[in-house]
Design a protein around this motif. Structure first.
Motif, PDB file in Angstrom:
ATOM      1  N   VAL A   1       1.193  -1.228  -0.156  1.00  0.00           N
ATOM      2  CA  VAL A   1       2.167  -1.928   0.680  1.00  0.00           C
ATOM      3  C   VAL A   1       2.604  -3.196  -0.049  1.00  0.00           C
ATOM      4  O   VAL A   1       1.831  -3.764  -0.835  1.00  0.00           O
TER       5      VAL A   1
ATOM      6  N   GLU B   1       6.107   3.387   9.807  1.00  0.00           N
ATOM      7  CA  GLU B   1       5.901   4.305   8.697  1.00  0.00           C
ATOM      8  C   GLU B   1       7.083   4.214   7.735  1.00  0.00           C
ATOM      9  O   GLU B   1       8.235   4.192   8.159  1.00  0.00           O
ATOM     10  N   ASP B   2       6.757   4.180   6.433  1.00  0.00           N
ATOM     11  CA  ASP B   2       7.779   4.166   5.390  1.00  0.00           C
ATOM     12  C   ASP B   2       8.827   3.090   5.623  1.00  0.00           C
ATOM     13  O   ASP B   2      10.028   3.300   5.457  1.00  0.00           O
TER      14      ASP B   2
ATOM     15  N   PRO C   1       6.139   0.931   0.859  1.00  0.00           N
ATOM     16  CA  PRO C   1       6.524   0.288   2.117  1.00  0.00           C
ATOM     17  C   PRO C   1       6.630  -1.223   1.915  1.00  0.00           C
ATOM     18  O   PRO C   1       5.809  -1.823   1.217  1.00  0.00           O
TER      19      PRO C   1
END
Length: 530
Positions: A297, A328-329, A343
């Motif tokens: 991340v 998410e993503d 991300p």
């Protein structure tokens, strides 16, 4: 004393049963044997391993119990000394205890697990946030409970199956703690979500204890499973831990359990703190190395991107756990970064220097070279990201600077520490002001802050002017600043108990005079600005 109310111990019980001997240059064993709590406190604050053994395989708590030093024993217990029955060290302390009072003290502490640091505690809760992992602990520890208000849970990315039983984990933690597992994740297990072991001889309790240790830096294992753990440590290349366990296996083989002949080794447990290992093999050092591998991340602060690990951020901060678990993503700041695949979170109203220090603390539980000019922003960040132990770390780094600051700046830190709830800084500022009250009374800055604070309690029944009894419970929440300043001033100036209320009234009148002066100064300043 609130933790010990149910065992019938009084403050006077914490006096040594034999005359104290000062050992100004003694080690932790000598200080415990002599009951020199001053030397003992210095050694523990310096980072001495409270469960270390001497050349006779004895721990410091054993000597404190043997000599009947309740005050020294309590200090060791509060710093993580192991006293649980059915452990090698715990049994020795219980049977060596000089009298019933010492045994009562040990009983009061044996139900509590050794304390963990903020980093170790946070990761342990993440590991035990999984129902599969928590179920095993609850089998043998009916008193197990989370330190937080609710179980922490952050989804694992890897599962081991032994004998059909799962152990959920995060591969970045395992890679950081074991060279063998790191290599497996890079080769044979690359891209896999689970591993099922078929070997019947692989011990589930021993393997579980090792994974739990990877997260918490605390090993808890039944004596019967220690030899299995040695073999697993050898495979996982945990060499220092392997050596410690091998030595403990020999202790257990030759320990005298005459008084416990009805208890087999399946009931006896061994507990090890990570502080027994070399520093570079403990959890903080492992996570420092983790910053260079398996990043998953990114966080954008100003124009800089910080690459981190979701499990670490989620374990340390409820703020990040909530954001990461619900998205998410996500690529919040992807503008200008069309090829960015990790991300990405974007944080605002925070300097990248302060954020870098915060990440340093989240991974290592320590701070180095904190600029005093950054401290206020760090306190704000700790509140914003729900990382409250960070305040204590910043306070520890800031205190040496406050020893040399002028009165005006100390007044500034008093207000800030009260606003952010930094008790250590607040107490330091109040102590200095109380001991040098007239010096501060002569400064415009101190008089000015009096106009911004709630007035002191006027009713004497509301004042806390009575001195605290030895061993009384310490007030852990801050109250009215001027009430607390009055109390500290009385401790310095009003030695005679029958004159404390009279002195308190004189102090309040002095404050009223200073406030009148401050109002006049404020009026003059306003007139000059017209």
């Amino acid at each position: 004393m609130s933790d010990l109310d149910d065992i019938d111990l009084d403050p006077e019980d914490f006096l040594s049963s034999i005359p104290l001997k000062r050992v100004p240059y003694g080690d932790v064993f000598e200080a415990s044997r002599a009951g020199d709590v001053g030397r003992l406190r210095y050694l523990l604050e310096s980072g001495v391993n409270v469960n270390a053994r001497d050349q006779w395989d004895s721990v410091a708590l054993y000597y404190a119990c043997l000599a009947g030093h309740l005050d020294a024993a309590r200090m060791l217990l509060e710093n993580g000394a192991i006293c649980s029955e059915h452990t090698f060290d715990g049994d020795r302390c219980h049977y060596a205890a000089l009298n019933l009072k010492v045994r009562k003290l040990l009983k009061a502490f044996e139900a509590r697990p050794p304390p963990l640091g903020p980093l170790q505690g946070a990761l342990r809760e993440t590991f035990l946030g999984s129902m599969a992992n928590r179920g095993y602990v609850e089998q043998f520890d009916g008193q197990f409970q989370f330190t937080g208000s609710s179980p922490s849970y952050f989804p694992p990315d890897f599962v081991f199956y032994l004998h059909g039983r799962p152990i959920e984990a995060h591969r970045v933690i395992l890679s950081a703690r074991s060279p063998y597992l790191k290599k497996k994740f890079q080769t044979d297990w690359r891209g896999r979500k689970e591993i099922r072991f078929s070997k019947e001889k692989l011990s589930y309790p021993a393997f579980y204890s090792l994974i739990h240790f990877f997260y918490s830096d605390r090993l808890e294992i039944a004596v019967d499973d220690m030899e299995d753990l040695v073999r697993i440590c050898k495979v996982c290349k945990c060499e220092s831990l392997q050596k410690v366990i091998e030595k403990e296996v020999s202790h257990q083989k030759y320990a005298d359990y005459k008084a416990l002949q009805d208890i087999d080794n399946s009931q006896r447990r061994f507990i090890l703190q990570g502080s027994s290992l070399p520093e570079d093999e403990r959890l903080p050092a492992a996570l420092s190395r983790l910053l260079q591998i398996s990043l998953d991340v990114s966080i954008k602060v100003d124009d800089k991107i910080f690459r981190c690990h979701q499990v670490i951020l989620a374990s340390r901060s409820e703020y990040f756990k909530t954001r990461l678990s619900r998205m998410e993503d996500f690529l919040e700041g992807k503008d200008g970064l069309p090829d960015y695949t990790l991300p990405l979170l974007e944080e605002h109203d925070l300097s990248m220097e302060a954020f870098e220090k915060m990440i340093e603390y989240m991974y290592t539980d320590s701070l180095k070279d904190v600029d005093p000019d950054q401290a206020e922003e760090m306190f704000d960040a700790a509140s914003r990201y729900l990382l409250f132990p960070l305040k204590r770390a910043v306070a520890d780094a800031l205190l040496p600077h406050l020893e040399m600051v002028p009165p005006a700046e100390l007044c500034h830190w008093l207000i800030l520490s009260d606003m952010y709830g930094v008790l250590k800084i607040r107490e330091h500022c109040l102590d200095v002001i109380a001991c040098n009250f007239e010096t501060f009374a002569d400064t415009r800055e101190f008089r000015a802050i009096l106009l911004t604070l709630p007035p002191p309690s006027g009713d004497s029944s509301l004042r806390t002017t009575a001195p605290s009894a030895p061993g009384a419970e310490i007030k852990m929440t801050e109250g009215n600043i001027l009430d607390d300043l009055r109390e500290k001033w009385l401790e310095v100036e009003a030695g005679e108990l029958d004159k404390r209320d009279e002195s308190a009234l004189l102090f309040d009148k002095r404050l009223e005079m200073l406030m009148l002066v401050a109002e006049q100064e404020q009026s003059v300043a306003a007139y000059d600005n017209l």
